[in-house]
Design a protein around this motif. Sequence first.
Motif, PDB file in Angstrom:
ATOM      1  N   ARG A  40      41.971-113.353  -7.945  1.00 32.44           N
ATOM      2  CA  ARG A  40      41.363-113.916  -6.735  1.00 32.44           C
ATOM      3  C   ARG A  40      40.706-112.807  -5.906  1.00 32.44           C
ATOM      4  O   ARG A  40      39.595-112.970  -5.413  1.00 32.44           O
ATOM      5  CB  ARG A  40      42.405-114.644  -5.884  1.00 32.44           C
ATOM      6  N   LEU A  41      41.395-111.696  -5.733  1.00 28.73           N
ATOM      7  CA  LEU A  41      40.829-110.575  -4.967  1.00 28.73           C
ATOM      8  C   LEU A  41      39.548-110.059  -5.628  1.00 28.73           C
ATOM      9  O   LEU A  41      38.545-109.822  -4.937  1.00 28.73           O
ATOM     10  CB  LEU A  41      41.843-109.440  -4.851  1.00 28.73           C
ATOM     11  N   ASP A  42      39.580-109.908  -6.929  1.00 30.55           N
ATOM     12  CA  ASP A  42      38.395-109.419  -7.650  1.00 30.55           C
ATOM     13  C   ASP A  42      37.225-110.380  -7.468  1.00 30.55           C
ATOM     14  O   ASP A  42      36.092-109.955  -7.221  1.00 30.55           O
ATOM     15  CB  ASP A  42      38.698-109.246  -9.139  1.00 30.55           C
ATOM     16  N   ARG A  43      37.484-111.687  -7.573  1.00 37.69           N
ATOM     17  CA  ARG A  43      36.427-112.681  -7.416  1.00 37.69           C
ATOM     18  C   ARG A  43      35.895-112.698  -5.986  1.00 37.69           C
ATOM     19  O   ARG A  43      34.679-112.732  -5.764  1.00 37.69           O
ATOM     20  CB  ARG A  43      36.945-114.071  -7.804  1.00 37.69           C
ATOM     21  N   LEU A  44      36.780-112.630  -4.998  1.00 37.65           N
ATOM     22  CA  LEU A  44      36.358-112.640  -3.591  1.00 37.65           C
ATOM     23  C   LEU A  44      35.551-111.391  -3.244  1.00 37.65           C
ATOM     24  O   LEU A  44      34.603-111.454  -2.458  1.00 37.65           O
ATOM     25  CB  LEU A  44      37.570-112.794  -2.672  1.00 37.65           C
TER      26      LEU A  44
END
Length: 156
Positions: A40-44
């Motif tokens: 999620r962090l990578d995508r955000l």
Amino acid sequence: MTGIDSLDGALLAILAEDPRPGVLECSRRLGVARGTVQARLDRLRAKGVIRGFGPQLDPAGLGYPVTAFATLEISQGQGADVRAHLASVPEVLELHTITGQGDMLCRIVARSNADLQRVIDRVVGFDGIVRASTAIALENPVPFRVLPLVRQAAAD
């Protein structure tokens, strides 16, 4: 489509309130796998939702308690040069191109009201700036915030 769901919203809320917890702590608080939080962090970050994890600095704490907003009118065709000039002034914290009265709006800070004159002189001391109108901020009852938008976007 907002691009975030309720899990993204909860993760962003954790980081907005305290940017120091690691991925493992976030996964513990959210009750999901560490890999899920990392993905999620990578995508955000890739989508530009998260721009960084640095500390939020207060100009007043750095010795610049005076905040002002300057609306600038610029000469036609001078936008790039004016932007470069303003980027070279450390007291210019933000610059927006705008519609309406003026062409640009910048947030500036100074050490005192007297120092504000020095900053304004430096800002407008550029041939591409035709006119400036400055307003001093008296207080900031709603400081810059994004968390209410995160909650709304996650609920949509």
